[in-house]
Structure formats: structure tokens, C-alpha cells
Design an enzyme around this catalytic site. Structure first.
Site, mmCIF file in Angstrom:
data_model
loop_
_atom_site.group_PDB
_atom_site.id
_atom_site.type_symbol
_atom_site.label_atom_id
_atom_site.label_comp_id
_atom_site.label_asym_id
_atom_site.label_seq_id
_atom_site.Cartn_x
_atom_site.Cartn_y
_atom_site.Cartn_z
ATOM 1 N N HIS A 114 0.817 -1.221 0.000
ATOM 2 C CA HIS A 114 0.000 0.000 0.000
ATOM 3 C C HIS A 114 0.844 1.262 0.000
ATOM 4 O O HIS A 114 0.375 2.324 0.387
ATOM 5 C CB HIS A 114 -0.949 0.000 1.210
ATOM 6 C CG HIS A 114 -1.952 -1.094 1.175
ATOM 7 N ND1 HIS A 114 -2.664 -1.508 2.287
ATOM 8 C CD2 HIS A 114 -2.343 -1.897 0.174
ATOM 9 C CE1 HIS A 114 -3.463 -2.505 1.944
ATOM 10 N NE2 HIS A 114 -3.284 -2.777 0.676
ATOM 11 N N SER A 184 -6.635 -7.036 9.986
ATOM 12 C CA SER A 184 -8.059 -7.314 10.218
ATOM 13 C C SER A 184 -8.656 -8.117 9.066
ATOM 14 O O SER A 184 -9.839 -8.441 9.082
ATOM 15 C CB SER A 184 -8.819 -5.994 10.373
ATOM 16 O OG SER A 184 -8.661 -5.224 9.181
ATOM 17 N N PRO A 209 -4.728 -10.668 18.329
ATOM 18 C CA PRO A 209 -5.450 -10.853 19.598
ATOM 19 C C PRO A 209 -6.947 -11.059 19.387
ATOM 20 O O PRO A 209 -7.629 -11.673 20.190
ATOM 21 C CB PRO A 209 -5.194 -9.542 20.358
ATOM 22 C CG PRO A 209 -4.243 -8.744 19.589
ATOM 23 C CD PRO A 209 -4.080 -9.359 18.253
HETATM 24 C C1 BV8 Z 1 -8.248 -2.270 -5.127
HETATM 25 C C2 BV8 Z 1 -2.837 2.883 2.624
HETATM 26 C C3 BV8 Z 1 -8.871 -2.625 -7.370
HETATM 27 C C4 BV8 Z 1 -3.468 4.226 2.852
HETATM 28 C C5 BV8 Z 1 -4.723 1.331 2.721
HETATM 29 C C6 BV8 Z 1 -15.956 -0.621 -3.230
HETATM 30 C C7 BV8 Z 1 -15.408 0.466 -3.907
HETATM 31 C C8 BV8 Z 1 -14.044 0.571 -4.163
HETATM 32 C C9 BV8 Z 1 -13.187 -0.435 -3.745
HETATM 33 C C10 BV8 Z 1 -13.758 -1.515 -3.071
HETATM 34 C C11 BV8 Z 1 -15.106 -1.633 -2.808
HETATM 35 N N1 BV8 Z 1 -15.329 -2.790 -2.132
HETATM 36 C C12 BV8 Z 1 -14.153 -3.419 -1.956
HETATM 37 C C13 BV8 Z 1 -13.205 -2.671 -2.537
HETATM 38 C C14 BV8 Z 1 -11.813 -2.965 -2.583
HETATM 39 C C15 BV8 Z 1 -11.147 -2.163 -1.464
HETATM 40 C C16 BV8 Z 1 -11.469 -2.821 -0.143
HETATM 41 O O1 BV8 Z 1 -10.963 -3.895 0.134
HETATM 42 N N2 BV8 Z 1 -12.316 -2.180 0.682
HETATM 43 C C17 BV8 Z 1 -12.688 -2.786 1.948
HETATM 44 C C18 BV8 Z 1 -12.854 -1.677 2.995
HETATM 45 C C19 BV8 Z 1 -13.961 -3.588 1.736
HETATM 46 N N3 BV8 Z 1 -9.733 -2.262 -1.743
HETATM 47 C C20 BV8 Z 1 -9.153 -1.313 -2.488
HETATM 48 O O2 BV8 Z 1 -9.704 -0.300 -2.853
HETATM 49 C C21 BV8 Z 1 -7.713 -1.628 -2.869
HETATM 50 N N4 BV8 Z 1 -7.583 -1.458 -4.286
HETATM 51 O O3 BV8 Z 1 -8.988 -3.144 -4.755
HETATM 52 O O4 BV8 Z 1 -8.024 -1.985 -6.467
HETATM 53 C C22 BV8 Z 1 -10.139 -1.797 -7.412
HETATM 54 C C23 BV8 Z 1 -10.066 -0.537 -7.933
HETATM 55 C C24 BV8 Z 1 -11.251 0.221 -8.008
HETATM 56 C C25 BV8 Z 1 -12.466 -0.306 -7.519
HETATM 57 C C26 BV8 Z 1 -12.498 -1.591 -6.953
HETATM 58 C C27 BV8 Z 1 -11.325 -2.342 -6.886
HETATM 59 C C28 BV8 Z 1 -6.757 -0.660 -2.184
HETATM 60 C C29 BV8 Z 1 -6.720 -0.980 -0.707
HETATM 61 C C30 BV8 Z 1 -5.586 -0.190 -0.067
HETATM 62 C C31 BV8 Z 1 -6.152 0.951 0.757
HETATM 63 N N5 BV8 Z 1 -5.050 1.593 1.486
HETATM 64 N N6 BV8 Z 1 -3.640 1.869 3.317
HETATM 65 C C32 BV8 Z 1 -3.336 4.648 4.294
HETATM 66 O O5 BV8 Z 1 -2.721 3.893 5.093
HETATM 67 O O6 BV8 Z 1 -3.824 5.734 4.605
HETATM 68 S S1 BV8 Z 1 -5.635 0.195 3.600
HETATM 69 C C33 BV8 Z 1 -5.395 0.484 5.274
HETATM 70 O O7 BV8 Z 1 -6.514 -0.009 5.954
HETATM 71 C C34 BV8 Z 1 -4.229 -0.318 5.832
HETATM 72 O O8 BV8 Z 1 -3.171 -0.396 4.916
HETATM 73 C C35 BV8 Z 1 -4.818 -1.674 6.157
HETATM 74 O O9 BV8 Z 1 -4.622 -2.561 5.094
HETATM 75 C C36 BV8 Z 1 -6.308 -1.397 6.198
HETATM 76 C C37 BV8 Z 1 -6.908 -1.673 7.528
HETATM 77 O O10 BV8 Z 1 -6.206 -0.801 8.482
HETATM 78 P P1 BV8 Z 1 -6.231 -1.184 10.086
HETATM 79 O O11 BV8 Z 1 -7.578 -1.707 10.445
HETATM 80 O O12 BV8 Z 1 -5.610 -0.166 10.963
HETATM 81 O O13 BV8 Z 1 -5.210 -2.266 10.140
HETATM 82 P P2 BV8 Z 1 -5.553 -3.679 9.982
HETATM 83 O O14 BV8 Z 1 -6.635 -3.940 8.991
HETATM 84 O O15 BV8 Z 1 -4.271 -4.234 9.630
HETATM 85 O O16 BV8 Z 1 -6.212 -4.046 11.464
HETATM 86 C C38 BV8 Z 1 -5.442 -3.987 12.643
HETATM 87 C C39 BV8 Z 1 -5.449 -5.438 13.157
HETATM 88 O O17 BV8 Z 1 -4.387 -5.621 14.059
HETATM 89 C C40 BV8 Z 1 -6.742 -5.775 13.903
HETATM 90 O O18 BV8 Z 1 -7.240 -7.013 13.445
HETATM 91 C C41 BV8 Z 1 -6.273 -5.895 15.369
HETATM 92 O O19 BV8 Z 1 -6.977 -6.903 16.071
HETATM 93 C C42 BV8 Z 1 -4.852 -6.319 15.195
HETATM 94 N N7 BV8 Z 1 -3.945 -5.958 16.294
HETATM 95 C C43 BV8 Z 1 -4.026 -4.907 17.144
HETATM 96 N N8 BV8 Z 1 -2.965 -4.927 17.996
HETATM 97 C C44 BV8 Z 1 -2.198 -6.015 17.652
HETATM 98 C C45 BV8 Z 1 -2.822 -6.668 16.571
HETATM 99 N N9 BV8 Z 1 -2.309 -7.780 16.016
HETATM 100 C C46 BV8 Z 1 -1.160 -8.266 16.531
HETATM 101 N N10 BV8 Z 1 -0.496 -7.695 17.563
HETATM 102 C C47 BV8 Z 1 -0.984 -6.570 18.147
HETATM 103 N N11 BV8 Z 1 -0.328 -5.997 19.186
#
Ligand code: BV8
Length: 250
Positions: A114, A184, A209
Site C-alpha cells: 500500500h 483485520s 489478539p
Molecule cells: C483495489 C494505505 C482494485 C493508505 C490502505 C468498493 C469500492 C471501491 C473499492 C472496493 C469496494 N469494495 C471493496 C473494494 C476494494 C477495497 C477494499 O478492500 N475495501 C474494503 C474496505 C472492503 N480495496 C481497495 O480499494 C484496494 N484497491 O482493490 O483496487 C479496485 C479498484 C477500483 C475499484 C475496486 C477495486 C486498495 C486498498 C488499499 C487501501 N489503502 N492503506 C493509508 O494507510 O492511509 S488500507 C489500510 O486499511 C491499511 O493499509 C490496512 O490494510 C487497512 C486496515 O487498516 P487497520 O484496520 O488499521 O489495520 P488492519 O486492517 O491491519 O487491522 C489492525 C489489526 O491488528 C486488527 O485485526 C487488530 O486486532 C490487530 N492488532 C491490534 N494490535 C495487535 C494486533 N495484532 C497483533 N499484535 C498486536 N499488538
């Protein structure tokens, strides 16, 4: 599994950096950002609508990351890479994190799916700039030609870098051990990686966790913090050793 693995793929999310006091994506909305929805800030539309606020938010996060230090979870992942490399085995770290801490911890084989907070891109030419002075003195920041700079991260709705997708696909198709750590499992395409690894016949392990949508699809779901359990896993697999940071200042 790790002691015997020959081709390891690790996927990390913001949870790995939580113990370095870098707020996860959702927590990043602390304080002054609480009134904004990350989905509105981390999108091209959000940037087009309000480049000043969006670049301020990313610069705020860039500053936080520069102040942060790799934690024991990061250091353990760097040791895994060194231990596997010394045994001529394959390792790659696919991270969703944009904080640069894996490289600072010493990992070399890192794919930033990302992008990175340290990369800023000219909105006119696409030219990339790194290690710009922080904080910026104006928002949105501009090149010396006056063109607006955007963060070098992948926003929702944007494609991931083609080479990142290609490398991830190749490694997932041939790996024999896959870890999903601190993510997540909600953001695609990374959220689908554990299924790809499983389809390739790899053993799959989640470390988090909390339960996630991937928990029911993996072979082992370890309910623990990365910083607590990764050092233990490394000791079990490779014995006691040093986990001192070896990385450059990323
Ligand atoms: C794509 C950079 C093709 C920016 C990030 C509708 C319209 C448009 C798109 C979509 C749609 N529906 C689905 C999509 C696709 C979309 C998507 O997946 N959306 C989701 C919300 C459904 N994906 C995209 O758009 C991707 N591109 O698909 O291109 C396309 C093109 C056009 C249209 C359709 C498809 C691009 C995705 C990249 C987005 N950029 N980051 C920035 O950082 O500002 S994503 C960003 O959020 C992070 O990088 C991370 O990946 C994500 C989640 O963040 P967090 O929640 O903070 O982190 P994480 O998920 O990792 O969760 C934390 C975890 O850690 C928890 O589970 C917690 O329990 C755990 N934890 C906590 N403490 C600890 C721990 N684990 C271990 N040890 C600990 N101590």
C-alpha cells in the site's frame, strides 16, 4: 512448521505496528482527526475535495512514524528473514503498513503493498520524492515547480502497484508456510492472500489478539499480540539469538 519451512510468506497489517505506538488505521482518527472518516481521507476523491486536510493527515502520520521505533514483533520478523536466508530458504514480507518500520527493523525482502508515508508523488508528472523534510511548511506540499504533491500510498479504489501484485502472486502460489500477522483481513486484495496460500498447499497461521474473517480459514489462529508471541516462535524455531535491529534508518 517454521523450522522446516522452505518458502515463507508473511503478510502484516497495522496491528504489528500498534506496539510501536503507531495508531492502527482506525485509531489514526484520534484527537483532531476524530471528526473525519478514514475512508474519506484515504481516497482520491477525499484528496481532490480537500488536499490541504488530506496531506496534513498524512504528514501527521509520517511524523508519528519517524518518532516510532521497531518493536519486538518487527525485530523477530527481521530475525526470521536472516535465519531462513542463512539456510538458503525463501522469505518475503508483504506489508499493508506504510510506516517503514519493517525495513528499519532490518527486513530486506519487503513489498509495501500500500505504498509508504515516506514517498510523495508529483500529481502532474508522477515523479516520486523520498525523505522530504518533515513537517511540510505548507499544505498541500508542492515541488519547487509549484506542482502539488500527494502521498505515495495506495488509496481505497486505487490499484496496488502492479509489481507488488505480481511478486505477491508468485510467492503465494509456491509458499509452504504463510503468516497473516496484525491484520483485520478486511481490505482486498491482501485480505484474500491466506486463501491463495492455502490453495497452494501452504500451512497458514494467523497471529491476532482478535478473531478476523480469516480466522476460520487458517490452520492455526494464534490469539496473541505480535510483539509477545513472535519472539517466542523465533526462539522455538531457531533457538536463542540476538534480535538487535540491523536495519538502516528508513
Ligand atoms: C483495489 C494505505 C482494485 C493508505 C490502505 C468498493 C469500492 C471501491 C473499492 C472496493 C469496494 N469494495 C471493496 C473494494 C476494494 C477495497 C477494499 O478492500 N475495501 C474494503 C474496505 C472492503 N480495496 C481497495 O480499494 C484496494 N484497491 O482493490 O483496487 C479496485 C479498484 C477500483 C475499484 C475496486 C477495486 C486498495 C486498498 C488499499 C487501501 N489503502 N492503506 C493509508 O494507510 O492511509 S488500507 C489500510 O486499511 C491499511 O493499509 C490496512 O490494510 C487497512 C486496515 O487498516 P487497520 O484496520 O488499521 O489495520 P488492519 O486492517 O491491519 O487491522 C489492525 C489489526 O491488528 C486488527 O485485526 C487488530 O486486532 C490487530 N492488532 C491490534 N494490535 C495487535 C494486533 N495484532 C497483533 N499484535 C498486536 N499488538
Amino acid at each position: 512448521m517454521l523450522a522446516d519451512a522452505r518458502r515463507v510468506v508473511v503478510l502484516t497489517g497495522a496491528g504489528v505496528s500498534a506496539e510501536s505506538k503507531i495508531p492502527t488505521f482506525r485509531d489514526a482518527m484520534e484527537g483532531l482527526w476524530a471528526s473525519f472518516d478514514p475512508q474519506s481521507l484515504a481516497t482520491p476523491e477525499g484528496f481532490a475535495a480537500d488536499p490541504e486536510t488530506v496531506t496534513k493527515w498524512y504528514d501527521f502520520r509520517r511524523m508519528k512514524c519517524r518518532e516510532a521505533e521497531p518493536n519486538p514483533g518487527h525485530l523477530a520478523l527481521a530475525r526470521i528473514e536472516r535465519e531462513l536466508e542463512s539456510r538458503s530458504r525463501e522469505f518475503i514480507l508483504l506489508t499493508q503498513n506504510v510506516d517503514g518500520l519493517h525495513r528499519r527493523a532490518g527486513n530486506k525482502s519487503v513489498v509495501e503493498l500500500h505504498g509508504s508515508l515516506e514517498v510523495w508523488r508529483c500529481t502532474e508528472t508522477g515523479e516520486e520524492f523520498r525523505d522530504l523534510p518533515a513537517p511540510f511548511d505548507t499544505y498541500p506540499p508542492r515541488t519547487d515547480r509549484g506542482t502539488v504533491l500527494r502521498p505515495g500510498v495506495v488509496w481505497f479504489g486505487e490499484m496496488l502497484p502492479p509489481e507488488a501484485i505480481e511478486t505477491a502472486g508468485e510467492r503465494l502460489d509456491t509458499c509452504d508456510l504463510f503468516f497473516a500477522i496484525g491484520t483485520s483481513a478486511t481490505v482486498y486484495p491482501a485480505a484474500g492472500f491466506s486463501d491463495l496460500a492455502r490453495a497452494a498447499g501452504a500451512s497458514t497461521v494467523e497471529i491476532n489478539p482478535d478473531a478476523t474473517p480469516a480466522s476460520g480459514h487458517v490452520d492455526e489462529s494464534v490469539r496473541a499480540r505480535a510483539g509477545a508471541v513472535l519472539p517466542e516462535i523465533v526462539e522455538l524455531a531457531f533457538g536463542a539469538g540476538d534480535a538487535s535491529p540491523r536495519g538502516g534508518n528508513g
